[in-house]
Design an enzyme around this catalytic site. Sequence first.
Site, PDB file in Angstrom:
ATOM      1  N   HIS A  19       0.847  -1.199   0.000  1.00 55.76           N
ATOM      2  CA  HIS A  19       0.000   0.000   0.000  1.00 55.76           C
ATOM      3  C   HIS A  19       0.878   1.244   0.000  1.00 55.76           C
ATOM      4  O   HIS A  19       1.309   1.724   1.052  1.00 55.76           O
ATOM      5  CB  HIS A  19      -0.921  -0.015   1.228  1.00 55.76           C
ATOM      6  N   HIS A  21       1.125   5.007  -2.325  1.00 54.14           N
ATOM      7  CA  HIS A  21       0.564   5.854  -3.377  1.00 54.14           C
ATOM      8  C   HIS A  21       1.678   6.598  -4.109  1.00 54.14           C
ATOM      9  O   HIS A  21       2.484   7.294  -3.478  1.00 54.14           O
ATOM     10  CB  HIS A  21      -0.415   6.861  -2.780  1.00 54.14           C
ATOM     11  N   ASP A  23       1.578   9.253  -5.996  1.00 54.73           N
ATOM     12  CA  ASP A  23       1.522  10.709  -5.853  1.00 54.73           C
ATOM     13  C   ASP A  23       1.723  11.159  -4.411  1.00 54.73           C
ATOM     14  O   ASP A  23       1.742  12.367  -4.137  1.00 54.73           O
ATOM     15  CB  ASP A  23       0.206  11.266  -6.408  1.00 54.73           C
ATOM     16  N   GLY A 181      -9.925   7.721  -1.762  1.00 61.78           N
ATOM     17  CA  GLY A 181     -10.527   9.026  -1.550  1.00 61.78           C
ATOM     18  C   GLY A 181     -11.362   9.030  -0.285  1.00 61.78           C
ATOM     19  O   GLY A 181     -11.402   8.049   0.462  1.00 61.78           O
ATOM     20  N   HIS A 208      -9.972   0.626  -0.187  1.00 56.75           N
ATOM     21  CA  HIS A 208      -9.799   1.458   0.998  1.00 56.75           C
ATOM     22  C   HIS A 208     -11.097   1.387   1.809  1.00 56.75           C
ATOM     23  O   HIS A 208     -12.158   1.800   1.324  1.00 56.75           O
ATOM     24  CB  HIS A 208      -9.560   2.920   0.610  1.00 56.75           C
ATOM     25  N   GLU A 211     -11.025   3.136   7.250  1.00 64.56           N
ATOM     26  CA  GLU A 211      -9.970   4.080   7.625  1.00 64.56           C
ATOM     27  C   GLU A 211     -10.600   5.269   8.343  1.00 64.56           C
ATOM     28  O   GLU A 211     -10.334   5.514   9.514  1.00 64.56           O
ATOM     29  CB  GLU A 211      -9.215   4.545   6.375  1.00 64.56           C
ATOM     30  N   ASP A 300       1.807   3.990   2.899  1.00 69.54           N
ATOM     31  CA  ASP A 300       0.731   4.846   2.416  1.00 69.54           C
ATOM     32  C   ASP A 300       1.297   5.975   1.551  1.00 69.54           C
ATOM     33  O   ASP A 300       1.284   5.897   0.341  1.00 69.54           O
ATOM     34  CB  ASP A 300      -0.113   5.386   3.567  1.00 69.54           C
TER      35      ASP A 300
END
Length: 362
Positions: A19, A21, A23, A181, A208, A211, A300
Amino acid sequence: MTTPLTFDNIRRAPKALLHDHLDGGLRPSTVLELAEQYGYEDLPAHDADGLATFFRTAAHSGSLVRYLEPFAHTVGVMQNPDALHRVARECVEDLAADNVVYAEVRFAPELHIDGGLSLDAVVDAVLAGFADGEKAAAADGRAITVRCLVTAMRHAARSREIAELAIRFRDKGVVGFDIAGAEAGYPPSRHLDAFEYMRSNNARFTIHAGEAFGLPSIHEAIAFCGADRLGHGVRIVDDIEIDADGNAKLGRLASLLRDKRIPFEMCPSSNVQTGAVASIAEHPFDRLARLRFRVTVNTDNRLMSDTSMSMEMLRLVEAFGYGWSDLERFTINAMKSAFIAFDERLAIIDEVIKPRYAVLVG
């Protein structure tokens, strides 16, 4: 003789990451250089240290919605093929430098088309960057395998289109699909069409869930959507009761997830930043690990959380007293849960992870 559990020694250990990301993991210096190169004028700081501080401070907001706001700047400089290629290549190089031997890095192609790129062109650029990063890491003596998850934004209406993109690129480096998101108001079941498409094509996906939102999000992800893994999933503790003697009683959802060996992609530092948990010491990771849920350690967003796999492991060691055998178990958990073929997973476990941990354990 057992190797001391220091940060430097943890960096030597082989790691598997599920996991992360794309960006959320740029180098601050790269953000600055790409902004100058492509005319992005909205950066909140104009030196690498100041920019790193901004991302870290802005992300430490106590809210998932506010945590996501700084991504406008990283996405803003990732709108053309050369920038995407560079960010992807540097991502692989940075992970390899931390002795990550396998990684699944995710990103949302729909966020990178403002400059006129097609979704396919976006994925092509990222996969080419990953491949070049793998070659550079191998030349440096740090072999790493990196695969891609394409993500759909849960507040948008393109999830079926992104799922189709995942299938088009399934033999070129994309191994799965995800939605990400803000959770509140955007349940997983809103994207059932995309998940059904993935299942109909015998493809894998993570969601996701749990969370920033509670058990209903996790329940939908598993019962309605059929997720293979859970992104975060920390709120599963709401379905676990601890009595006065410290004994745990699992509810039906928690029992199902443990029995089915559903992997949890846990991201401790990020969960503190978003307010999902109050501190690393209060993170449910340890409770779930001791109850033998399939927990994995993840970053993350390395830029926003100012972290690495080694740092996440060190924080867990400091909070819960883990030893090398625990870190090896969490690493093998991740490798078992990867979206690549069984024989590939087994080869990395048997030929890379176990032998290198044997040296550390002594």
